[in-house]
Design a protein around this motif. Structure first.
Motif, short mmCIF file in Angstrom:
data_model
loop_
_atom_site.label_atom_id
_atom_site.label_comp_id
_atom_site.label_asym_id
_atom_site.label_seq_id
_atom_site.Cartn_x
_atom_site.Cartn_y
_atom_site.Cartn_z
N GLN A 210 0.84 -1.20 0.00
CA GLN A 210 0.00 0.00 0.00
C GLN A 210 0.88 1.25 0.00
O GLN A 210 1.81 1.36 0.79
CB GLN A 210 -0.91 0.01 1.22
N VAL A 211 0.55 2.19 -0.90
CA VAL A 211 1.32 3.43 -1.03
C VAL A 211 0.39 4.62 -0.75
O VAL A 211 -0.71 4.69 -1.31
CB VAL A 211 1.90 3.57 -2.46
N PRO A 212 0.79 5.54 0.14
CA PRO A 212 -0.03 6.73 0.36
C PRO A 212 -0.31 7.46 -0.96
O PRO A 212 0.56 7.53 -1.84
CB PRO A 212 0.82 7.58 1.30
N THR A 213 -1.49 8.01 -1.07
CA THR A 213 -1.90 8.64 -2.32
C THR A 213 -0.94 9.75 -2.74
O THR A 213 -0.60 9.88 -3.92
CB THR A 213 -3.32 9.21 -2.18
N ALA A 214 -0.50 10.56 -1.78
CA ALA A 214 0.42 11.66 -2.12
C ALA A 214 1.73 11.13 -2.70
O ALA A 214 2.25 11.66 -3.68
CB ALA A 214 0.69 12.52 -0.88
N SER A 215 2.26 10.07 -2.08
CA SER A 215 3.50 9.47 -2.58
C SER A 215 3.31 8.88 -3.97
O SER A 215 4.19 8.96 -4.83
CB SER A 215 4.00 8.40 -1.61
N LEU A 216 2.14 8.27 -4.18
CA LEU A 216 1.85 7.71 -5.50
C LEU A 216 1.80 8.81 -6.55
O LEU A 216 2.33 8.64 -7.66
CB LEU A 216 0.52 6.95 -5.46
N ARG A 217 1.18 9.94 -6.21
CA ARG A 217 1.13 11.06 -7.16
C ARG A 217 2.53 11.51 -7.54
O ARG A 217 2.85 11.74 -8.72
CB ARG A 217 0.35 12.22 -6.55
N ASP A 218 3.41 11.65 -6.54
CA ASP A 218 4.79 12.07 -6.82
C ASP A 218 5.48 11.07 -7.74
O ASP A 218 6.17 11.45 -8.69
CB ASP A 218 5.58 12.21 -5.52
N TYR A 219 5.31 9.78 -7.43
CA TYR A 219 5.95 8.74 -8.23
C TYR A 219 5.46 8.78 -9.68
O TYR A 219 6.26 8.73 -10.62
CB TYR A 219 5.67 7.38 -7.59
N LEU A 220 4.13 8.87 -9.88
CA LEU A 220 3.59 8.88 -11.24
C LEU A 220 4.05 10.12 -12.01
O LEU A 220 4.33 10.03 -13.22
CB LEU A 220 2.06 8.83 -11.18
N GLU A 221 4.14 11.26 -11.33
CA GLU A 221 4.64 12.46 -12.00
C GLU A 221 6.10 12.28 -12.42
O GLU A 221 6.51 12.73 -13.50
CB GLU A 221 4.48 13.67 -11.08
N ASN A 222 6.89 11.62 -11.56
CA ASN A 222 8.29 11.37 -11.91
C ASN A 222 8.41 10.39 -13.07
O ASN A 222 9.29 10.52 -13.91
CB ASN A 222 9.05 10.84 -10.68
N VAL A 223 7.52 9.40 -13.12
CA VAL A 223 7.52 8.48 -14.25
C VAL A 223 7.21 9.23 -15.54
O VAL A 223 7.87 9.04 -16.58
CB VAL A 223 6.50 7.34 -14.02
N ASP A 224 6.20 10.10 -15.49
CA ASP A 224 5.85 10.89 -16.68
C ASP A 224 6.99 11.80 -17.10
O ASP A 224 7.21 12.02 -18.30
CB ASP A 224 4.60 11.73 -16.39
N ALA A 225 7.74 12.32 -16.11
CA ALA A 225 8.85 13.22 -16.42
C ALA A 225 10.12 12.48 -16.82
O ALA A 225 11.10 13.11 -17.23
CB ALA A 225 9.13 14.12 -15.21
#
Length: 370
Positions: A210-225
């Motif tokens: 389980q990943v906190p939603t905020a951390s998941l958002r950061d991770y997905l943004e880094n993947v996109d970048a």
């Protein structure tokens, strides 16, 4: 060196000599051996760690599809079996006889159909010559249709008998590890007997966490970048502290947030050819949330702490040990990122700190030589 003074008691003289000898010995002793490392710029990934659980790729319970006497059990508990490998054999005698019976019935029906086909063709020719009434042709066509229906019905019966015969051999549905057999050879089993054995596919295996939603958002943004990746993004630490040597790929992110914890389930896939990772094992999951950029770092064990904060022992000029106050930004991959207090190239002591006296020389050896 010491001359006896009439006013100095012998006991005091002895203590003085002993203290002098200790000081002299300390001055003559070699500097303590320590291990050191250089403060260097390193590309350290930004990682986050969560608790997770391993989940087998597949698991099944093998159940008999037909009733009969269990003739053979062809494995040992814990065996690694291949897909399609024969595991159980049920006595096939009755089922083989049923196949032979169904095949004979089908052959008879096919022969009757062929006769009806010939009769239909003959009557059709006579009707064309106006020598036989149309009603006669209609009757033989109905007879042909009935015989064709018999062929279809008995063909299906043969298929069913052959399927039941195939059920007397129970095969492994995939490559995996099989548990103990619930029945021995000679037992009568049926579909109601329950599981004969359980199989688990461990390669590949998944880690769910389980990943906190905020951390998941950061991770997905880094993947996109492009500063993070789904590939080789996850590492595992096992229950005994061992780090699994093969990283895993993120292959699933749930679309629903767990409201109680405001977290999202993620899953990573790991190759597990040796079966070291076990189904339902608790693990520590480390996700690389962002690729590293150059930062000044030293081995984490070099950082000491006291009531004033963090400090390191530096091998200064003349190999003399010095204390240096530092600020630690974060830790990653066994290194501490230093944001203040050190410059690149300075040498910090990583092992043997307890032997060091500030202001005294040390015999420092680089960590690579140990």
């Amino acid at each position: 060196m010491f001359q006896h003074c009439p006013w100095m008691p012998k006991a005091v003289l002895a203590i003085t000599i002993a203290l002098f000898s200790q000081v002299s010995f300390a001055q003559d002793a070699p500097p303590p051996a320590v291990v050191s490392a250089l403060a260097e710029e390193r590309d350290l990934d930004i990682t986050v760690t969560y608790n997770g659980r391993l989940d087998a790729d597949s698991r099944v319970s093998l159940v008999a599809q037909v009733s009969g006497t269990l003739q053979e059990v062809l494995f040992e508990p814990g065996d690694r079996v291949d897909a399609g490998q024969l595991l159980f054999r049920i006595d096939p005698s009755l089922f083989a006889a049923a196949v032979a019976e169904a095949r004979g019935a089908l052959q008879s029906a096919e022969a009757a159909r062929d006769v009806a086909q010939l009769e239909r063709d003959r009557q059709a020719e006579l009707v064309a010559r106006d020598t036989v009434a149309q009603a006669v042709l209609d009757n033989v066509e109905a007879e042909l249709a009935a015989r064709e229906g018999d062929v279809v019905r008995l063909s299906a019966a043969l298929d069913r008998a052959e399927i039941n015969l195939s059920y007397t051999e129970i095969m492994a549905p995939f490559a995996g590890i099989i548990g103990p057999a619930a029945f021995d050879a000679g037992a009568f089993i049926s579909p109601q007997s329950g599981a004969l054995a359980a199989m688990t596919k461990l390669d590949p295996i998944h880690a769910e966490f389980q990943v906190p939603t905020a951390s998941l958002r950061d991770y997905l943004e880094n993947v996109d970048a492009g500063t993070a990746s789904n590939i080789a993004a996850v590492t595992l630490r096992l229950a005994n502290g061992t780090v699994y040597d093969t990283p895993g790929d993120v292959d699933f992110i749930d679309t629903t947030v767990t409201t109680g914890t405001d977290s999202v389930q993620m899953r990573a896939r790991f190759d597990n050819p040796d079966g070291r990772l076990l189904d339902q094992e608790l693990v520590e999951v480390t996700l690389t949330a962002q690729a590293g950029t150059p930062e000044l770092a030293i081995p984490q064990q070099a950082v000491q702490r006291d009531v004033q904060g963090a400090f390191v022992l530096v091998v200064g000029e003349g190999s003399v040990a010095e204390q240096r106050r530092v600020e630690v930004g974060r830790t990653s991959q066994g290194f501490a990122v230093i944001t203040n207090g050190l410059t690149p190239g300075e040498e910090v002591i990583t092992d043997g700190v307890n032997k060091v006296r500030l202001g005294a020389p040390v015999d420092a050896a680089p960590a690579e030589s140990n």
